[in-house]
Design an enzyme around this catalytic site. Structure first.
Site, PDB file in Angstrom:
ATOM      1  N   LYS A 251       0.623  -1.279  -0.223  1.00 52.00           N
ATOM      2  CA  LYS A 251      -0.068   0.308   0.399  1.00 52.00           C
ATOM      3  C   LYS A 251       1.216   1.321  -0.119  1.00 52.00           C
ATOM      4  CE  LYS A 251      -3.892   2.860   2.317  1.00 52.00           C
ATOM      5  NZ  LYS A 251      -3.140   3.300   2.244  1.00 52.00           N
ATOM      6  N   ARG A 256      -3.419   9.244  -5.558  1.00 55.38           N
ATOM      7  CA  ARG A 256      -3.848   8.149  -6.308  1.00 55.38           C
ATOM      8  C   ARG A 256      -3.821   8.429  -7.948  1.00 55.38           C
ATOM      9  NH1 ARG A 256      -9.093   4.486  -4.675  1.00 55.38           N
ATOM     10  NH2 ARG A 256      -9.073   3.064  -6.557  1.00 55.38           N
ATOM     11  N   ARG A 271      -8.203  11.200  -7.604  1.00 52.49           N
ATOM     12  CA  ARG A 271      -8.677  10.415  -6.655  1.00 52.49           C
ATOM     13  C   ARG A 271      -9.759  11.025  -6.791  1.00 52.49           C
ATOM     14  NH1 ARG A 271      -7.968   8.186  -0.954  1.00 52.49           N
ATOM     15  NH2 ARG A 271     -10.238   7.592  -0.689  1.00 52.49           N
ATOM     16  N   GLU A 301      -0.405   4.651  -7.733  1.00 49.70           N
ATOM     17  CA  GLU A 301      -0.480   5.520  -6.301  1.00 49.70           C
ATOM     18  C   GLU A 301       1.477   5.817  -6.684  1.00 49.70           C
ATOM     19  OE1 GLU A 301      -2.356   5.937  -4.476  1.00 49.70           O
ATOM     20  OE2 GLU A 301      -1.035   6.171  -2.468  1.00 49.70           O
ATOM     21  N   PHE A 341      -1.895  -0.556 -10.180  1.00 49.10           N
ATOM     22  CA  PHE A 341      -2.037  -2.044  -9.634  1.00 49.10           C
ATOM     23  C   PHE A 341      -3.571  -2.567 -10.188  1.00 49.10           C
ATOM     24  CE2 PHE A 341      -2.700   1.853  -6.633  1.00 49.10           C
ATOM     25  CZ  PHE A 341      -4.793   2.092  -7.023  1.00 49.10           C
ATOM     26  N   ARG A 418     -17.438   1.235  -1.620  1.00 49.96           N
ATOM     27  CA  ARG A 418     -16.352   0.929  -0.443  1.00 49.96           C
ATOM     28  C   ARG A 418     -17.054  -0.553  -0.686  1.00 49.96           C
ATOM     29  NH1 ARG A 418     -12.375   3.513   1.968  1.00 49.96           N
ATOM     30  NH2 ARG A 418     -13.253   5.572   2.487  1.00 49.96           N
TER      31      ARG A 418
HETATM   32  P1  AMP Z   1      -6.790   5.327   2.344  1.00 46.78           P
HETATM   33  O1  AMP Z   1      -6.050   6.076   1.933  1.00 46.78           O
HETATM   34  O2  AMP Z   1      -6.057   4.823   3.530  1.00 46.78           O
HETATM   35  O3  AMP Z   1      -8.224   4.816   2.532  1.00 46.78           O
HETATM   36  O4  AMP Z   1      -6.442   3.977   1.835  1.00 46.78           O
HETATM   37  C1  AMP Z   1      -7.045   3.485   0.570  1.00 46.78           C
HETATM   38  C2  AMP Z   1      -5.850   4.168  -0.243  1.00 46.78           C
HETATM   39  O5  AMP Z   1      -4.855   3.531  -0.854  1.00 46.78           O
HETATM   40  C3  AMP Z   1      -6.084   4.443  -2.441  1.00 46.78           C
HETATM   41  O6  AMP Z   1      -6.787   5.347  -2.306  1.00 46.78           O
HETATM   42  C4  AMP Z   1      -4.898   4.505  -2.943  1.00 46.78           C
HETATM   43  O7  AMP Z   1      -4.477   5.315  -3.654  1.00 46.78           O
HETATM   44  C5  AMP Z   1      -4.215   4.135  -1.940  1.00 46.78           C
HETATM   45  N1  AMP Z   1      -3.612   2.727  -2.310  1.00 46.78           N
HETATM   46  C6  AMP Z   1      -1.609   2.536  -1.733  1.00 46.78           C
HETATM   47  N2  AMP Z   1      -1.579   0.890  -2.592  1.00 46.78           N
HETATM   48  C7  AMP Z   1      -2.571   0.658  -3.380  1.00 46.78           C
HETATM   49  C8  AMP Z   1      -2.800  -0.907  -4.127  1.00 46.78           C
HETATM   50  N3  AMP Z   1      -1.807  -1.427  -3.924  1.00 46.78           N
HETATM   51  N4  AMP Z   1      -3.981  -1.254  -4.338  1.00 46.78           N
HETATM   52  C9  AMP Z   1      -5.329   0.162  -4.264  1.00 46.78           C
HETATM   53  N5  AMP Z   1      -5.116   1.241  -3.554  1.00 46.78           N
HETATM   54  C10 AMP Z   1      -3.913   1.485  -3.099  1.00 46.78           C
END
Ligand code: AMP
Length: 584
Positions: A251, A256, A271, A301, A341, A418
């Site tokens: 991650k 994004r 995003r 990303e 990804f 989601r």
């Molecule tokens: P969060 O922002 O903490 O809700 O986590 C989701 C975000 O992680 C996504 O919107 C992407 O921007 C990011 N992300 C980073 N690596 C990945 C991955 N391998 N697959 C999907 N999302 C990822």
């Protein structure tokens, strides 16, 4: 449909705060509209002319609008200004002036329709760079002239970006479902999630019904609303939730980005579905080189990379690049890599309903990894041990954690939703270690770009007092002033040796080795596990040592300390354990 009819709906909508009532009014309004009017009506009701991702603003200022009002109503500019001061809303001013003028008009010209109004606004918006201000003012005055007071009010508010009827995209989708689809929202939502274009949804539905809407596909140039992840605090639960076996991906902690390729042209969306193409010319270039397809929509990303250490940078620094620098400087100072990804569309094929493993395979088929473009690191796991090992390497490689992904046949790309097909697992860490560390310089890497001629990063070690060894713990590249940097080779030269000093325990091979002598004070974000550093190796987990994440030089050379007085690996171990206690 006359614009005055639209205006009277707006007036009623504005008068209610109840969502159901609002939806009912919207339904009635759409039922009133013709097939051709549905799309413009949807945009206008949201106070826009086009979907947001086009980024086109009407861009008419207060002055120009006042002049158009003056021309249309005969009121003087000082009079309009005084009324504006009193009422605080040029829409209300327009409405008042129209009421007054209505009495004087003997033979009013025909009232503009909704499409007349839309056409004029569209012309004004599209002439943003070209047409003169006078021309725009004249077009506006021309359409304002024959409007009703309410019509003028809402038109002026729309133009000034202040329509604010309290209607959201979702309310419009509800209304469209009721007006054209007997209340069934699913296909409507699907089309909206795939195109982010409410006008296209309204127009397609009004003219071709659900049948036409079901054929809507992703389109390069229109951002797909992103799929979002759920979160779980426990890796065991994550695995369980995904049926005991899942794909794990790094991650990455960056921005994004959805990249759209169409016959050699690339557009990047954030995003939030805004175009970020001009902010990342390096990403555009790298992807243009890398993607082997005619048309595609891929997602990844964007992460900043330290040009000297090759390490991934925390998100904040990428944002910093956005704000602070001109793009040219930024490109040199903080190069980026996009880790891809997903792929949602490929050569005219909608892949959103294809399962994850096939999408990943398709992605691997079109991406040539190279400078600036990589595939998200990933494995398939079915046990906790492999899960945690992969998680540790994600953290030590500068990622936030892992994204666990469903690999079953039903693991579609859920645009705009989601859900549990993606589950994020990240460790929340304090942004800074409470204590600074005193670490020993044992090596250095030659600098590149702006740091050519000096060192790009130093290799630092902690002291293992049981083994009397210096074990590496991080590469340090930040926190130095330009002057300090240029002095580094000279300052460190007296400790330089040809080969690795016997008491240094390192798997990394720096360009230059140093006898343990100099001690630097360093601040870091946290202690993490790392397979490439040797401090406390194997003590927490086999094949992993401890590392300091995001180290920064405080500016202090600890000349008062001998290398044996430096922070010990035993202390690092304690710090690592106390971090865990704080988190759990
Ligand atoms: P969060 O922002 O903490 O809700 O986590 C989701 C975000 O992680 C996504 O919107 C992407 O921007 C990011 N992300 C980073 N690596 C990945 C991955 N391998 N697959 C999907 N999302 C990822």
């Amino acid at each position: 449909m006359l614009y005055s009819e639209v205006a009277s709906f707006y007036s009623k909508i504005e008068g209610t705060t109840k969502r159901l009532e609002m939806t009912k009014l919207l339904v009635e309004m759409f039922k009133h509209a013709s097939k051709e009017e549905a799309a413009p009506l949807a945009y206008l009701t949201l106070g826009k002319l086009y979907p947001d991702f086009l980024g086109i603003e009407l861009g008419l200022g207060e002055k120009l609008v006042s002049r158009a009002l003056s021309r249309a109503t005969g009121a003087s500019l000082p009079e309009i200004e005084a009324m504006y001061k009193r009422m605080g809303d040029l829409g209300l001013v327009a409405s008042e002036l129209m009421k007054k003028r209505g009495i004087q008009m003997l033979a009013p010209p025909p009232e503009p329709t909704l499409l007349d109004v839309y056409t004029v606004l569209d012309r004004i918006a599209r002439s943003a760079g070209g047409g003169s201000q006078d021309e725009k003012m004249a077009w506006l005055a021309g359409i304002l002239g024959p409007l009703t007071p309410d019509g003028a009010k809402y038109l002026i508010r729309t133009i000034m970006g202040k329509l604010r009827l309290g209607v959201a995209d979702m309310t419009i989708l509800d209304a469209l479902a009721d007006a054209y689809a007997g209340g069934d929202r699913s296909l409507i939502e699907r089309a909206y999630n795939l195109t982010s274009d409410i006008g296209e949804v309204a127009g397609t539905l009004a003219s071709g019904g659900l049948e036409a809407l079901s054929k809507v596909k992703p389109q390069p140039g229109k951002p797909i609303r992103p799929m979002l992840a759920e979160r779980l605090p426990d890796p065991e639960e994550v695995l369980q939730k995904l049926g005991g076996k899942a794909a794990l991906e790094y991650k990455y902690d960056g921005e994004r980005c959805q990249a759209h390729l169409n016959d050699g042209r690339l557009t990047l969306f954030s995003r939030r579905l805004e175009s970020i193409t001009s902010q990342f010319p390096d990403v555009v270039q790298a992807l243009t080189r890398s993607l082997k397809a005619r048309s595609a929509i891929v997602e990844g990303e964007i992460v900043g990379v330290d040009p000297n250490t090759g390490e991934l940078l925390p998100f904040q620094q990428l944002m910093h690049r956005r704000r602070k620098h001109g793009i040219e400087e930024a490109l040199e100072e903080i190069p980026t890599t996009i880790f891809l990804f997903d792929v949602m569309y490929l050569d005219d094929q909608d892949l959103t309903s294809v399962p994850y493993l096939s999408r990943r395979q398709a992605l691997e088929g079109i991406v040539a990894e190279g400078s600036g473009v990589g595939l998200a690191t990933r494995i398939i796991v079915d046990n906790l041990e492999d899960f945690m090992k992969f998680f540790d390497s994600a953290i030590s490689d500068g990622c936030e954690g892992v994204m666990a992904k469903d690999i079953s046949g039903s693991s579609v790309y859920q645009a705009g939703a989601r859900g549990w097909l993606w589950i994020k697992y990240k460790r929340d860490y304090k942004s800074e270690l409470a204590d600074t560390l005193d670490l020993v310089v044992v090596g250095a890497f030659n600098g590149r770009g702006k740091r050519a001629g000096t060192y790009g990063a130093l290799l630092l070690a902690a002291y293992d007092k049981d083994k009397d060894e210096f074990c590496t713990v991080c590469k340090l590249g930040s926190g130095f002033s330009d002057e300090e940097l240029s002095q580094l080779p000279k300052r460190l030269s007296e400790a330089e040796t040809h080969e690795k000093p016997a008491r240094v325990n390192s798997v990394m091979k720096p360009d230059v080795w140093f006898e343990p002598k100099f001690v630097l004070e360093v601040r870091g974000a946290e202690i993490t596990l790392s397979p490439i550093h040797t401090s406390a190796f194997g003590r927490i987990r086999p094949e992993a040592g401890l590392a300091v994440r995001f180290p920064r030089f405080t500016g202090r050379w600890r000349t008062d300390k001998t290398p044996e007085d430096a922070t010990t690996t035993q202390e690092l171990l304690e710090m690592y354990n106390s971090q865990l206690k704080k988190i759990s």
